[in-house]
Design a protein around this motif. Structure first.
Motif, PDB file in Angstrom:
ATOM      1  N   ARG A  89       0.802  -1.225   0.000  1.00 16.06           N
ATOM      2  CA  ARG A  89       0.000   0.000   0.000  1.00 16.06           C
ATOM      3  C   ARG A  89       0.841   1.284   0.000  1.00 16.06           C
ATOM      4  O   ARG A  89       0.278   2.378   0.059  1.00 16.06           O
ATOM      5  CB  ARG A  89      -0.928   0.018   1.215  1.00 16.06           C
ATOM      6  CG  ARG A  89      -2.070  -0.965   1.117  1.00 16.06           C
ATOM      7  CD  ARG A  89      -3.039  -0.864   2.289  1.00 16.06           C
ATOM      8  NE  ARG A  89      -2.434  -1.380   3.516  1.00 16.06           N
ATOM      9  CZ  ARG A  89      -2.186  -0.658   4.602  1.00 16.06           C
ATOM     10  NH1 ARG A  89      -2.502   0.589   4.668  1.00 16.06           N
ATOM     11  NH2 ARG A  89      -1.609  -1.202   5.654  1.00 16.06           N
ATOM     12  N   ASN A  90       2.140   1.181  -0.065  1.00 16.96           N
ATOM     13  CA  ASN A  90       2.995   2.368  -0.066  1.00 16.96           C
ATOM     14  C   ASN A  90       2.564   3.320  -1.189  1.00 16.96           C
ATOM     15  O   ASN A  90       2.696   3.003  -2.365  1.00 16.96           O
ATOM     16  CB  ASN A  90       4.457   1.958  -0.248  1.00 16.96           C
ATOM     17  CG  ASN A  90       5.395   3.133  -0.383  1.00 16.96           C
ATOM     18  OD1 ASN A  90       5.000   4.290  -0.376  1.00 16.96           O
ATOM     19  ND2 ASN A  90       6.670   2.832  -0.512  1.00 16.96           N
ATOM     20  N   PRO A  91       2.068   4.503  -0.837  1.00 20.31           N
ATOM     21  CA  PRO A  91       1.577   5.427  -1.865  1.00 20.31           C
ATOM     22  C   PRO A  91       2.692   6.074  -2.694  1.00 20.31           C
ATOM     23  O   PRO A  91       2.405   6.740  -3.685  1.00 20.31           O
ATOM     24  CB  PRO A  91       0.806   6.475  -1.058  1.00 20.31           C
ATOM     25  CG  PRO A  91       1.420   6.433   0.293  1.00 20.31           C
ATOM     26  CD  PRO A  91       1.869   5.019   0.508  1.00 20.31           C
ATOM     27  N   PHE A  92       3.935   5.863  -2.314  1.00 19.45           N
ATOM     28  CA  PHE A  92       5.064   6.469  -3.022  1.00 19.45           C
ATOM     29  C   PHE A  92       5.776   5.476  -3.951  1.00 19.45           C
ATOM     30  O   PHE A  92       6.764   5.832  -4.588  1.00 19.45           O
ATOM     31  CB  PHE A  92       6.067   7.054  -2.022  1.00 19.45           C
ATOM     32  CG  PHE A  92       5.490   8.162  -1.188  1.00 19.45           C
ATOM     33  CD1 PHE A  92       5.380   9.448  -1.697  1.00 19.45           C
ATOM     34  CD2 PHE A  92       5.030   7.911   0.100  1.00 19.45           C
ATOM     35  CE1 PHE A  92       4.835  10.473  -0.932  1.00 19.45           C
ATOM     36  CE2 PHE A  92       4.484   8.935   0.872  1.00 19.45           C
ATOM     37  CZ  PHE A  92       4.382  10.210   0.351  1.00 19.45           C
ATOM     38  N   THR A 106       5.015   5.428   9.937  1.00 18.49           N
ATOM     39  CA  THR A 106       4.679   5.405  11.355  1.00 18.49           C
ATOM     40  C   THR A 106       3.608   4.345  11.548  1.00 18.49           C
ATOM     41  O   THR A 106       2.524   4.422  10.965  1.00 18.49           O
ATOM     42  CB  THR A 106       4.182   6.776  11.845  1.00 18.49           C
ATOM     43  OG1 THR A 106       5.229   7.729  11.663  1.00 18.49           O
ATOM     44  CG2 THR A 106       3.791   6.734  13.313  1.00 18.49           C
ATOM     45  N   PHE A 107       3.947   3.337  12.336  1.00  9.04           N
ATOM     46  CA  PHE A 107       3.029   2.240  12.645  1.00  9.04           C
ATOM     47  C   PHE A 107       2.249   2.636  13.890  1.00  9.04           C
ATOM     48  O   PHE A 107       2.840   2.972  14.917  1.00  9.04           O
ATOM     49  CB  PHE A 107       3.810   0.948  12.892  1.00  9.04           C
ATOM     50  CG  PHE A 107       4.513   0.457  11.656  1.00  9.04           C
ATOM     51  CD1 PHE A 107       3.865  -0.407  10.787  1.00  9.04           C
ATOM     52  CD2 PHE A 107       5.798   0.875  11.350  1.00  9.04           C
ATOM     53  CE1 PHE A 107       4.500  -0.859   9.632  1.00  9.04           C
ATOM     54  CE2 PHE A 107       6.446   0.434  10.202  1.00  9.04           C
ATOM     55  CZ  PHE A 107       5.787  -0.437   9.336  1.00  9.04           C
ATOM     56  N   LEU A 108       0.934   2.607  13.792  1.00  5.29           N
ATOM     57  CA  LEU A 108       0.054   3.029  14.880  1.00  5.29           C
ATOM     58  C   LEU A 108      -0.478   1.823  15.640  1.00  5.29           C
ATOM     59  O   LEU A 108      -0.575   0.723  15.095  1.00  5.29           O
ATOM     60  CB  LEU A 108      -1.109   3.841  14.317  1.00  5.29           C
ATOM     61  CG  LEU A 108      -0.720   5.059  13.475  1.00  5.29           C
ATOM     62  CD1 LEU A 108      -1.950   5.639  12.780  1.00  5.29           C
ATOM     63  CD2 LEU A 108      -0.027   6.103  14.333  1.00  5.29           C
ATOM     64  N   ARG A 135      -3.578   1.546   9.370  1.00  2.00           N
ATOM     65  CA  ARG A 135      -2.927   1.878  10.644  1.00  2.00           C
ATOM     66  C   ARG A 135      -1.526   2.439  10.447  1.00  2.00           C
ATOM     67  O   ARG A 135      -0.721   2.417  11.375  1.00  2.00           O
ATOM     68  CB  ARG A 135      -2.831   0.637  11.535  1.00  2.00           C
ATOM     69  CG  ARG A 135      -4.165   0.073  11.979  1.00  2.00           C
ATOM     70  CD  ARG A 135      -3.989  -1.149  12.852  1.00  2.00           C
ATOM     71  NE  ARG A 135      -3.368  -2.228  12.089  1.00  2.00           N
ATOM     72  CZ  ARG A 135      -2.820  -3.304  12.627  1.00  2.00           C
ATOM     73  NH1 ARG A 135      -2.795  -3.471  13.933  1.00  2.00           N
ATOM     74  NH2 ARG A 135      -2.278  -4.238  11.862  1.00  2.00           N
ATOM     75  N   GLU A 136      -1.231   2.921   9.256  1.00  2.00           N
ATOM     76  CA  GLU A 136       0.095   3.471   8.979  1.00  2.00           C
ATOM     77  C   GLU A 136       0.001   4.869   8.394  1.00  2.00           C
ATOM     78  O   GLU A 136      -0.911   5.183   7.631  1.00  2.00           O
ATOM     79  CB  GLU A 136       0.870   2.575   8.012  1.00  2.00           C
ATOM     80  CG  GLU A 136       1.389   1.297   8.627  1.00  2.00           C
ATOM     81  CD  GLU A 136       0.364   0.188   8.727  1.00  2.00           C
ATOM     82  OE1 GLU A 136       0.411  -0.566   9.717  1.00  2.00           O
ATOM     83  OE2 GLU A 136      -0.506   0.086   7.844  1.00  2.00           O
ATOM     84  N   VAL A 137       0.986   5.678   8.773  1.00  2.00           N
ATOM     85  CA  VAL A 137       1.147   7.019   8.207  1.00  2.00           C
ATOM     86  C   VAL A 137       2.462   6.994   7.438  1.00  2.00           C
ATOM     87  O   VAL A 137       3.506   6.628   7.987  1.00  2.00           O
ATOM     88  CB  VAL A 137       1.206   8.093   9.312  1.00  2.00           C
ATOM     89  CG1 VAL A 137       1.424   9.471   8.711  1.00  2.00           C
ATOM     90  CG2 VAL A 137      -0.052   8.064  10.173  1.00  2.00           C
ATOM     91  N   THR A 164       5.102   4.428  16.115  1.00  3.03           N
ATOM     92  CA  THR A 164       6.558   4.420  16.023  1.00  3.03           C
ATOM     93  C   THR A 164       6.965   4.395  14.560  1.00  3.03           C
ATOM     94  O   THR A 164       6.397   3.645  13.770  1.00  3.03           O
ATOM     95  CB  THR A 164       7.177   3.246  16.819  1.00  3.03           C
ATOM     96  OG1 THR A 164       8.598   3.407  16.850  1.00  3.03           O
ATOM     97  CG2 THR A 164       6.814   1.892  16.264  1.00  3.03           C
ATOM     98  N   GLY A 165       7.911   5.233  14.210  1.00  2.00           N
ATOM     99  CA  GLY A 165       8.330   5.377  12.823  1.00  2.00           C
ATOM    100  C   GLY A 165       9.549   4.543  12.479  1.00  2.00           C
ATOM    101  O   GLY A 165      10.455   4.387  13.300  1.00  2.00           O
ATOM    102  N   ARG A 166       9.538   4.037  11.250  1.00  2.00           N
ATOM    103  CA  ARG A 166      10.682   3.309  10.709  1.00  2.00           C
ATOM    104  C   ARG A 166      10.880   3.758   9.274  1.00  2.00           C
ATOM    105  O   ARG A 166       9.913   3.908   8.518  1.00  2.00           O
ATOM    106  CB  ARG A 166      10.453   1.784  10.718  1.00  2.00           C
ATOM    107  CG  ARG A 166      10.242   1.166  12.097  1.00  2.00           C
ATOM    108  CD  ARG A 166      11.483   1.318  12.965  1.00  2.00           C
ATOM    109  NE  ARG A 166      11.391   0.654  14.244  1.00  2.00           N
ATOM    110  CZ  ARG A 166      10.958   1.202  15.375  1.00  2.00           C
ATOM    111  NH1 ARG A 166      10.521   2.449  15.372  1.00  2.00           N
ATOM    112  NH2 ARG A 166      10.953   0.519  16.503  1.00  2.00           N
TER     113      ARG A 166
END
Length: 184
Positions: A89-92, A106-108, A135-137, A164-166
């Protein structure tokens, strides 16, 4: 046994909330988790578990970290299939010129409310680009995160939940590790 990936929020950042990865692996093993592997120093752990309720497992891990190390970071768990879906689902993905080290997921802990999503997506983020998927930003920081006003703290405050971001390199490496463990 199920393979799972856990990500700890805010450890080993700027000398605060320090945990050695060897000690973290031993702590996970003390909870009956198997084939425990860590990746870099920011609290990424891939392991096998017989536990089916991963939300309750995350709470158990948080409590054990607090008992063992004296602080309680949020622990976010994803399965390999959930991580594969995040990557899908990565929009980039189709954009050229995206540097993986500057793309942060960022995993929520949960799905944000519709109101929180609207508030998040209405933030002025230039030059950063922000997208939300489940659930991801996903945030692309073209100039790096260092001086960005779109900080992890702002994301959490706006969504009213921990995350938390990765960076993208870490996300893909964690999936690679999880798939290797699934295959063994």
């Amino acid at each position: 046994m199920t393979v799972a990936i856990s990500m700890l929020r805010g450890i080993n950042v700027g000398g605060h909330k320090s945990i050695k990865m060897e000690a973290l692996r031993a702590m996970y093993e003390s909870l009956g988790l198997r084939d425990v592997h860590t990746y870099v120093q920011s609290g990424n752990v891939v392991f096998r578990t017989a536990v089916r309720d991963l939300a309750s497992l995350a709470k158990r891990i948080e409590s054990k970290i607090e008992q063992t190390f004296g602080f309680r970071p949020a622990v976010i768990i994803r399965t390999p299939s959930e991580l594969r879906e995040t990557i899908r689902r990565n929009p980039f993905t189709k954009r050229s010129g995206i540097e993986p080290g500057k793309l942060v997921v960022t995993f929520l802990t949960a799905d944000p409310s519709p109101e929180a999503r609207v508030k998040m997506l209405s933030l002025k983020t230039d030059p950063e680009e922000l997208r939300m998927e489940g659930r991801e930003v996903f945030v692309y920081y073209p100039n790096g995160m260092g001086r960005s006003k779109l900080s992890p703290a702002l994301i959490e405050k706006t969504l009213k939940m921990p995350g938390t971001g990765r960076n993208w390199n870490t996300v893909t490496k964690l999936l690679e590790m999880a798939e290797k463990l699934e295959g063994s």
